[in-house]
Write a protein that holds these residues in place. Structure first.
Motif, PDB file in Angstrom:
ATOM      1  N   TRP A 155       0.828  -1.206   0.000  1.00 57.45           N
ATOM      2  CA  TRP A 155       0.000   0.000   0.000  1.00 57.45           C
ATOM      3  C   TRP A 155       0.863   1.258   0.000  1.00 57.45           C
ATOM      4  CZ3 TRP A 155      -5.334   1.156   0.159  1.00 57.45           C
ATOM      5  CH2 TRP A 155      -6.181   0.047   0.051  1.00 57.45           C
ATOM      6  N   GLY A 156       1.961   1.237   0.745  1.00 60.36           N
ATOM      7  CA  GLY A 156       2.849   2.393   0.771  1.00 60.36           C
ATOM      8  C   GLY A 156       3.431   2.691  -0.603  1.00 60.36           C
ATOM      9  N   ILE A 157       3.952   1.659  -1.257  1.00 62.50           N
ATOM     10  CA  ILE A 157       4.513   1.833  -2.599  1.00 62.50           C
ATOM     11  C   ILE A 157       3.418   2.246  -3.579  1.00 62.50           C
ATOM     12  CG2 ILE A 157       5.599   0.627  -4.523  1.00 62.50           C
ATOM     13  CD1 ILE A 157       7.069  -1.090  -2.468  1.00 62.50           C
ATOM     14  N   GLY A 158       2.235   1.628  -3.446  1.00 58.32           N
ATOM     15  CA  GLY A 158       1.122   1.955  -4.339  1.00 58.32           C
ATOM     16  C   GLY A 158       0.708   3.411  -4.228  1.00 58.32           C
ATOM     17  N   PHE A 159       0.639   3.927  -3.001  1.00 54.88           N
ATOM     18  CA  PHE A 159       0.258   5.328  -2.806  1.00 54.88           C
ATOM     19  C   PHE A 159       1.305   6.272  -3.397  1.00 54.88           C
ATOM     20  CE2 PHE A 159      -3.331   4.070  -0.569  1.00 54.88           C
ATOM     21  CZ  PHE A 159      -4.023   5.158  -0.061  1.00 54.88           C
ATOM     22  N   PRO A 185      -5.191   7.574 -12.200  1.00 53.23           N
ATOM     23  CA  PRO A 185      -4.181   6.781 -11.473  1.00 53.23           C
ATOM     24  C   PRO A 185      -4.599   6.433 -10.049  1.00 53.23           C
ATOM     25  CG  PRO A 185      -3.144   8.601 -12.642  1.00 53.23           C
ATOM     26  CD  PRO A 185      -4.620   8.833 -12.718  1.00 53.23           C
ATOM     27  N   THR A 186      -5.274   7.370  -9.384  1.00 55.68           N
ATOM     28  CA  THR A 186      -5.709   7.109  -8.009  1.00 55.68           C
ATOM     29  C   THR A 186      -6.753   6.008  -7.960  1.00 55.68           C
ATOM     30  OG1 THR A 186      -5.283   9.420  -7.399  1.00 55.68           O
ATOM     31  CG2 THR A 186      -6.716   8.141  -5.942  1.00 55.68           C
ATOM     32  N   VAL A 187      -7.720   6.061  -8.877  1.00 56.44           N
ATOM     33  CA  VAL A 187      -8.773   5.042  -8.910  1.00 56.44           C
ATOM     34  C   VAL A 187      -8.180   3.665  -9.201  1.00 56.44           C
ATOM     35  CG1 VAL A 187     -10.834   4.271 -10.136  1.00 56.44           C
ATOM     36  CG2 VAL A 187     -10.550   6.704  -9.573  1.00 56.44           C
ATOM     37  N   LEU A 188      -7.276   3.601 -10.187  1.00 50.86           N
ATOM     38  CA  LEU A 188      -6.648   2.323 -10.532  1.00 50.86           C
ATOM     39  C   LEU A 188      -5.778   1.812  -9.390  1.00 50.86           C
ATOM     40  CD1 LEU A 188      -5.600   2.995 -14.252  1.00 50.86           C
ATOM     41  CD2 LEU A 188      -7.569   1.694 -13.414  1.00 50.86           C
TER      42      LEU A 188
END
Length: 221
Positions: A155-159, A185-188
């Protein structure tokens, strides 16, 4: 159950408002009323910021996260009027998930991760028994801790990647398109992270099941 759901939605409210308010104000004020793009975007951002100010006044306290969002808002609004670049309002909305991602990665190294705290109300539903099993699992189950930490890093890397991609999109396309396209990008990112968490749910949900009593063995006569 309804109370817990409302609390979860309320926790997400500031982030959603921070992202969506500038988008709505831009399309309404700019296209319907002819307001300049910088002012149209800033108006929505200010509305989102005023919510944080009102909450701080009404509750007579300022939490770290709302304070960070208000500081980012003040800086971005000042820069918009100094540089004339309305994209800074959209870029500001990307700073929040990036900062959250960095913070999340740091918590993987010290104590309970931020994802653990975020997941707690979702999985325990305010049930004291489930909360005890959830807390006990963190203290006694290495597989559970490993799963939570792996998801926390993900989740950290994804954010961080999602926030960075938002900035790239906003500055790569015309403003009229970037205002809405910057949300993609945020939704995906969120959709992918939720799916990844759901696929790894077994180690998380297993610890919530009550322990089976050990059957007594009848002694031989």
């Amino acid at each position: 159950m309804t109370v817990n759901v409302n609390r979860r939605l309320a926790a997400l409210g500031p982030i959603l408002l921070d992202m969506l308010a500038p988008v709505v104000s831009f399309y309404v004020l700019h296209f319907l009323f002819g307001v300049g793009p910088a002012l149209a975007l800033t108006a929505g951002a200010v509305v989102a910021g005023l919510r944080g100010v009102y909450r701080a006044i009404s509750e007579r306290r300022i939490d770290a996260f709302p304070l960070m969002m208000m500081v980012l808002l003040a800086v971005s609004v000042a820069l918009v009027f100094l540089t004339g670049d309305p994209r800074l309002v959209l870029a500001k909305s990307a700073v929040t998930p990036i900062a959250g991602g960095v913070y999340g990665l740091v918590t993987s190294l010290f104590g309970r991760t931020v994802l653990y705290d975020v997941l707690t109300p979702f999985v325990t539903h305010g049930d004291a028994g489930l909360a005890r099993r959830w807390d006990r699992a963190w203290d006694t189950d290495p597989a559970f801790v490993r799963c939570v930490k792996q998801l926390n890093v993900l989740w950290g890397i994804g954010f961080i990647l999602g926030g960075t991609a938002r900035i790239v999109v906003v500055y790569s396309v015309p403003l009229e398109i970037g205002v809405l396209a910057g949300l993609v990008p945020t939704v995906l990112m969120v959709g992918g992270l939720v799916l990844a968490t759901w696929l790894r749910r077994r180690p998380l949900t297993a610890v919530l099941r009550p322990a089976r009593p050990v059957p007594e063995v009848a002694s031989a006569v």
